[in-house]
Scaffold this motif. Structure first.
Motif, PDB file in Angstrom:
ATOM      1  N   GLY A  39      56.294  38.807  40.551  1.00 40.07           N
ATOM      2  CA  GLY A  39      56.964  38.430  41.707  1.00 40.07           C
ATOM      3  C   GLY A  39      55.794  38.479  42.818  1.00 40.07           C
ATOM      4  N   ALA A  40      54.782  38.605  42.666  1.00 36.26           N
ATOM      5  CA  ALA A  40      53.707  38.959  43.750  1.00 36.26           C
ATOM      6  C   ALA A  40      53.527  37.471  44.399  1.00 36.26           C
ATOM      7  N   GLU A  41      52.993  37.533  45.613  1.00 36.28           N
ATOM      8  CA  GLU A  41      52.888  36.396  46.540  1.00 36.28           C
ATOM      9  C   GLU A  41      51.628  36.713  47.576  1.00 36.28           C
ATOM     10  N   ILE A  42      51.088  35.582  47.847  1.00 40.12           N
ATOM     11  CA  ILE A  42      50.332  35.480  48.961  1.00 40.12           C
ATOM     12  C   ILE A  42      50.792  34.550  50.077  1.00 40.12           C
ATOM     13  N   ILE A  43      50.423  35.004  51.239  1.00 42.29           N
ATOM     14  CA  ILE A  43      50.407  33.746  52.397  1.00 42.29           C
ATOM     15  C   ILE A  43      49.250  33.052  52.442  1.00 42.29           C
ATOM     16  N   PHE A  44      49.554  31.806  52.342  1.00 38.38           N
ATOM     17  CA  PHE A  44      48.405  30.986  52.417  1.00 38.38           C
ATOM     18  C   PHE A  44      49.080  29.491  53.293  1.00 38.38           C
ATOM     19  N   GLY A  45      48.640  29.633  54.505  1.00 44.40           N
ATOM     20  CA  GLY A  45      48.711  28.686  55.402  1.00 44.40           C
ATOM     21  C   GLY A  45      50.079  28.574  56.000  1.00 44.40           C
ATOM     22  N   HIS A  46      50.567  27.748  56.790  1.00 43.09           N
ATOM     23  CA  HIS A  46      51.869  27.864  57.716  1.00 43.09           C
ATOM     24  C   HIS A  46      52.394  26.228  57.818  1.00 43.09           C
ATOM     25  N   HIS A  47      53.684  26.389  58.430  1.00 43.91           N
ATOM     26  CA  HIS A  47      54.410  25.181  58.469  1.00 43.91           C
ATOM     27  C   HIS A  47      54.156  24.577  59.862  1.00 43.91           C
ATOM     28  N   ALA A  48      53.619  25.111  60.838  1.00 48.70           N
ATOM     29  CA  ALA A  48      53.772  24.423  62.138  1.00 48.70           C
ATOM     30  C   ALA A  48      52.876  23.223  62.095  1.00 48.70           C
ATOM     31  N   SER A  86      37.349  29.117  56.338  1.00 48.49           N
ATOM     32  CA  SER A  86      37.850  29.477  57.709  1.00 48.49           C
ATOM     33  C   SER A  86      38.851  28.565  58.380  1.00 48.49           C
ATOM     34  N   GLY A  87      39.604  29.534  59.326  1.00 46.87           N
ATOM     35  CA  GLY A  87      40.575  28.792  59.990  1.00 46.87           C
ATOM     36  C   GLY A  87      42.081  28.812  59.402  1.00 46.87           C
ATOM     37  N   THR A  88      42.345  29.168  57.922  1.00 44.67           N
ATOM     38  CA  THR A  88      43.432  29.238  57.139  1.00 44.67           C
ATOM     39  C   THR A  88      43.890  30.502  57.426  1.00 44.67           C
ATOM     40  N   ILE A  89      45.265  30.535  57.786  1.00 48.96           N
ATOM     41  CA  ILE A  89      46.163  31.727  58.009  1.00 48.96           C
ATOM     42  C   ILE A  89      46.282  32.116  56.565  1.00 48.96           C
ATOM     43  N   HIS A  90      46.277  33.414  56.189  1.00 47.92           N
ATOM     44  CA  HIS A  90      46.507  33.818  54.878  1.00 47.92           C
ATOM     45  C   HIS A  90      46.719  35.563  54.981  1.00 47.92           C
ATOM     46  N   PRO A 128      47.663  21.118  61.810  1.00 49.90           N
ATOM     47  CA  PRO A 128      48.281  21.681  60.802  1.00 49.90           C
ATOM     48  C   PRO A 128      47.570  22.116  59.638  1.00 49.90           C
ATOM     49  N   HIS A 129      48.108  23.127  58.722  1.00 51.27           N
ATOM     50  CA  HIS A 129      47.537  23.452  57.497  1.00 51.27           C
ATOM     51  C   HIS A 129      46.931  22.374  56.808  1.00 51.27           C
ATOM     52  N   LYS A 130      45.880  22.596  56.109  1.00 53.31           N
ATOM     53  CA  LYS A 130      45.251  21.622  55.262  1.00 53.31           C
ATOM     54  C   LYS A 130      44.927  22.347  53.880  1.00 53.31           C
ATOM     55  N   GLU A 131      45.466  21.521  52.955  1.00 54.06           N
ATOM     56  CA  GLU A 131      45.143  21.853  51.376  1.00 54.06           C
ATOM     57  C   GLU A 131      43.696  21.271  51.296  1.00 54.06           C
TER      58      GLU A 131
END
Length: 318
Positions: free
Chosen positions: A128-137, A171-175, A223-226
């Motif tokens: 169940g482990a998760e990371i935060i990677f990016g955002h929805h804005a 760089s620039g990625t919310i995480h 916005p967040h970029k993949e």
């Protein structure tokens, strides 16, 4: 000067979210109850690795870089700081939500040589482990408003992970790395972090940690970029080499050795972290044992080497 691997001693960092796995899983003699990071290949001033063998035994990697550039393929007139930093992180609790600047911002605002692009190879992950990677804005204005309102559940993008996953974090990625995850991180040699959210937790003195919202908003990608990374698998005898990423700042591989492999080094130098197993490396007829928890650099001038055993390694170069 070196016709053998340059083995390095980790430097440990206490973190509010750290734990004990750097001891229990890697056998390191850790100094803190909450040891969050082992800087295992580092020339950064905040934690330079000590060289454990060879002519420069007892010196730091920073000193080797500055005084013996030939070991890294540097000419005498080349300047600049050692460009890479390798860490193992034990997230016994959630890391803060954060973001790092690019090179231009780091130089202009922080007077530091490097920003921080990084990548993670997941060594362990609890169920169940998760990371935060990016955002929805969608826009900077929406991003700023959601941060100001504390709408973290709506803003932050959560991604489940498991052992063996690879995540490239420009760089620039919310995480943020989530609780129950152990990673090996390959990054630019930078210690600049802008904290966005820290779950309102406090330290042993009841103090919250500083946030850096203005800087974080300034450097965040909105916005967040993949970013798609091209991966490639090659075979060298008993070695399966999977290239995880080849980008501007580093190239990273996962090696899986079962048996033997004759290898040729075409790069200025090679960084190797043994993350599982045991085996041997032979350079110029000298055989040295390597095992989980070892970290070394193959310096410039080593052209051929032989590997044997059952090993997993994370390997990187410029």
């Amino acid at each position: 000067m070196y016709n053998e691997p340059m083995f390095l001693k980790p430097v440990f960092q206490e973190r509010i979210w750290g734990g004990q796995k750097l001891n229990t899983e890697f056998g390191y003699d850790i100094p803190y109850a909450r040891t969050g990071e082992a800087w295992v290949i580092s020339a950064h001033p905040n934690g330079p690795s000590e060289i454990l063998n060879g002519p420069l035994q007892g010196k730091t990697l920073k000193e080797a870089w500055e005084n013996h550039g030939e070991l890294f393929g540097r000419s005498q007139d080349q300047t600049g700081e050692y460009p890479l930093l390798i860490k193992i992180l034990d997230a016994a609790n959630d890391l803060s939500v954060q973001v790092h600047p690019d090179d231009a911002y780091a130089r202009e605002v922080e007077n530091q040589p490097y920003g921080k692009t990084e990548c993670w190879y997941v060594l362990q992950a609890e169920e169940g482990a998760e990371i935060i990677f990016g955002h929805h804005a969608s826009t900077k204005e929406e991003f700023e408003q959601m941060v100001a309102d504390g709408r973290w559940d709506s803003l932050l993008r959560k991604v489940p992970v498991q052992a063996g996953d690879f995540i490239y974090v420009p760089s620039g990625t919310i995480h943020a790395i989530g609780k129950g995850i152990v990673i090996l991180e390959t990054q630019q040699s930078s210690d600049i972090t802008y904290r966005v959210y820290d779950y309102d937790r406090t330290d042993g003195q009841g103090n919250t940690r500083e946030l850096h919202l203005d800087s974080a908003i300034a450097v965040s990608t909105v916005p967040h970029k993949e970013v798609e990374v091209e991966q490639e698998v090659s075979y060298f005898g008993g070695l399966t080499s999977k290239r995880l990423v080849k980008e501007q700042y580093f190239t990273v591989y996962h090696w899986d050795l079962d048996g033997e492999a004759d290898m040729t080094m075409d790069d200025d130098f090679l960084q190797v972290s043994v993350v599982e197993g045991q085996g041997w490396i032979t350079v110029d007829g000298k055989v040295q044992e390597i095992q989980k928890g070892d970290h070394f650099i193959l310096p410039n001038g080593v052209h051929h080497y032989h590997l044997a055993g059952q090993l997993e390694c994370v390997v990187s170069h410029l």
